[in-house]
Structures are given as C-alpha cells and as structure tokens.
Scaffold this active site. Structure first.
Site, PDB file in Angstrom:
ATOM      1  N   SER A  22       0.849  -1.199   0.000  1.00 39.00           N
ATOM      2  CA  SER A  22       0.000   0.000   0.000  1.00 39.00           C
ATOM      3  C   SER A  22       0.880   1.242   0.000  1.00 39.00           C
ATOM      4  CB  SER A  22      -0.896   0.020   1.247  1.00 39.00           C
ATOM      5  OG  SER A  22      -1.550   1.268   1.386  1.00 39.00           O
TER       6      SER A  22
ATOM      7  N   TYR B  78      -1.641   1.062  10.720  1.00 39.02           N
ATOM      8  CA  TYR B  78      -1.784   0.316   9.467  1.00 39.02           C
ATOM      9  C   TYR B  78      -0.598   0.583   8.546  1.00 39.02           C
ATOM     10  CZ  TYR B  78      -3.500  -0.726   4.752  1.00 39.02           C
ATOM     11  OH  TYR B  78      -3.625  -1.181   3.469  1.00 39.02           O
TER      12      TYR B  78
END
Length: 251
Positions: free
Chosen positions: A144, A157
């Site tokens: 990501s 995250y």
C-alpha cells in the site's frame, strides 16, 4: 515449465475473499488460468467466491488459512503445493484496523501488525520456499502507498504495510536467479467493503483497476506496480516533504 508470468495456468490466493484478489482471478481465468486455490478462513463468503469462479470455468478449491496462525502455514500451504505446481501466489490478506481504537487498545493494534506483517512474513516465506523448489513462479504482494510514509491518520496500518513492503522487496532480491519473481503492488485508496464509509482519498481506484494493473505487471515481469501509476510521482515528492509541513497536509 508453466508460464508464471502474464498467463499463468494456476493461482493460489492468500485471502480468498479479497475483492482485489477475486477481480484478479477473474481476469486471469479469462486468459488462461484453469486451477485456482482460495485460502482463507472457512465461511459462506469463501464458498461463494469459489462457486463464482467455478462458474467461469476454473477448477477451484478452498483451503483453511488463518494469517494469525503462523504455526499452521507450512502444513496448510504445503497441501496446496503438494497437488501440483503453482504459477502465481497472490498474497492479498490484511486488515485496515481502526486507528482511534487501536491507539487506545494496544492489543488491537498488535492484531493489525500481526495480520499484515507477521502473518505475511510467515506465509510469504513458506510460499517462496515452495516456489523455489518447483523452479518457477511469481509471488504478488499487495502492499500500500500507506507504507511509503507514516501519516497521523493511519500510522498503525501504515507501519505494518511499510514492514511488509520492505520484506517483499528484500525477498525479491534474495530470489534473484532462482526463477521466482516477487512483485510488490502499491495501490492507493481502493473502493472496497473494507473502506466503505471512510473518506475517499485523491486518486482513488476500484478492485478492477488494481486487478488490471496486477495482470499487466505479471506480463511485464514488473518488480513494483503503483495503482494508479501517477502515485509513483506523488509519493516521490511526499517522501521529501519536511515533517512539520507534512503534518499539516490533508493526506
């Protein structure tokens, strides 16, 4: 030797209900893929995903897989590779977590880290060993852009994805010359069930766009894929923004 790039005959998905992974599987089945393994926790959703892909002409099997149970990975995934060569492994599991809650509940934050990083290290290494043993294959790792630089809004995250990204890059270097390719995929905000209700970020995409980029990357034997491609330039700039200024940016 089977073609591990671009038009694989077999696919193993770790995270068998992932919308991105299933969109990718559909595209690959439309090309050449005929045997698919969906690895995930037993659920009606996993069964439905398998049934849907069978309807597209693939021979689909499911296997019990829990990212948090690293001790089980070697046995669970070993069963898959024992059934025949796997051309592409798509590692697509992960959780976003809830930043506000996770800051107040350390064990919730640990669960995010263990799922996104520790579980991926375990499963990734098990698959890498198996791919090396068969002498070919591709390991696709869904990372990501959140891992490129920690943001106040999602640093728990983001830090887990930063670790995953670094691991995948290093693994790719370690596998050079073995016939096994590692491809790191760095999407930005993707419209999925997991992100429903969250504020949409600039340059947002959907599962189909990410799937198309993955299939194209496999065909080109890419090491890194950004989705959308313009994020490469954006993140190159954001990486060098001074921290006092970065904290004020609406990112």
């Amino acid at each position: 030797m089977k073609d591990a790039f671009g038009a694989p005959q077999s696919l193993l998905v770790l995270g068998g209900t992932s919308e991105i992974a299933l969109a990718t599987a559909r595209r690959l089945i439309a090309l050449r893929t005929r045997r698919v393994w969906l690895a995930g926790r037993p659920s009606p959703a996993l069964d439905a995903a398998a049934a849907e892909l069978r309807g597209r002409g693939a021979d689909v099997h499911t296997v019990d897989f829990d990212a948090l149970d690293s001790a089980s990975h070697e046995v669970a995934l070993g069963k898959v590779f024992a059934e025949g060569d796997i051309d592409v492994v798509l590692m697509a599991f992960g959780v976003l977590g809830d930043q506000a809650r996770d800051e107040e509940e350390p064990m919730a934050a640990v669960r995010v880290a263990q799922t996104n990083y520790t579980g991926a290290v375990s499963a990734g290494l098990v698959c890498a060993v198996a791919l090396q043993a068969q002498g070919h294959g591709s390991l696709v790792v869904l990372s990501s852009v959140a891992g490129e630089r920690a943001r106040r809004a999602d640093f728990i995250y983001g830090s887990s994805k930063a670790g995953l990204d670094a691991f995948a890059q290093g693994l790719g270097d370690a596998l050079q010359g073995t016939g096994v390719q590692v491809m790191v995929v760095r999407p930005g905000f993707v419209r999925t069930r997991a992100t429903a209700g969250r504020p949409e970020q600039p340059l947002a995409t959907g599962p189909e766009e990410v799937a198309e980029a993955i299939v194209t990357g496999l065909r080109r034997r890419s090491e890194t894929v950004w989705v959308p491609g313009s994020l490469r330039v954006v993140m190159a700039a954001l990486r060098h923004v001074p921290r006092p200024l970065f904290r004020r940016l609406p990112v």
